[in-house]
Design a protein around this motif. Structure first.
Motif, PDB file in Angstrom:
ATOM      1  N   ALA A  22       0.830  -1.205   0.000  1.00 20.13           N
ATOM      2  CA  ALA A  22       0.000   0.000   0.000  1.00 20.13           C
ATOM      3  C   ALA A  22       0.864   1.253   0.000  1.00 20.13           C
ATOM      4  N   ALA A  23       1.926   1.270   0.772  1.00 16.05           N
ATOM      5  CA  ALA A  23       2.815   2.436   0.817  1.00 16.05           C
ATOM      6  C   ALA A  23       3.489   2.666  -0.529  1.00 16.05           C
ATOM      7  N   ALA A  24       3.943   1.595  -1.165  1.00 13.35           N
ATOM      8  CA  ALA A  24       4.566   1.749  -2.482  1.00 13.35           C
ATOM      9  C   ALA A  24       3.564   2.277  -3.508  1.00 13.35           C
ATOM     10  N   GLY A  25       2.348   1.774  -3.465  1.00 13.64           N
ATOM     11  CA  GLY A  25       1.324   2.252  -4.387  1.00 13.64           C
ATOM     12  C   GLY A  25       0.951   3.695  -4.151  1.00 13.64           C
ATOM     13  N   ILE A  26       0.892   4.098  -2.894  1.00 11.11           N
ATOM     14  CA  ILE A  26       0.555   5.484  -2.578  1.00 11.11           C
ATOM     15  C   ILE A  26       1.663   6.428  -3.020  1.00 11.11           C
TER      16      ILE A  26
END
Length: 89
Positions: A22-26
């Motif tokens: 999720a952090a990488a996608g954000i």
């Protein structure tokens, strides 16, 4: 769990992996959003091309929804009986 892992460690492993994704996608989404807003600056009249508060709010909502969406499957995986899982395989 069949090899001795505790339920808490299984839950933590799944949530940590989901949080990293999720952090990488954000981060990728924020970079793309700022880049697109910069390119569209000439089309916007009377508003800024990007707003830090809006981007932070959207990132927070996405992070909360991603972590809550991954909590139920993680809890289900942590509650599986190892004997039943090995029999199923």
């Amino acid at each position: 769990m069949a090899l001795g892992a505790q339920r808490e460690s299984v839950l933590q492993l799944i949530m940590k992996e989901a949080g990293g994704l999720a952090a990488a996608g954000i981060v990728v989404g924020l970079v793309c959003a700022v880049g697109a807003a910069t390119l569209m600056r000439a089309l916007l009249f009377g508003v800024q091309s990007w707003d830090v508060a809006t981007l932070a709010g959207v990132a927070a909502v996405l992070a909360i929804s991603a972590m809550s969406a991954s909590y139920l499957p993680a809890r289900r995986a942590a509650s599986v009986n190892p004997i039943e899982a090995l029999r199923y395989e």
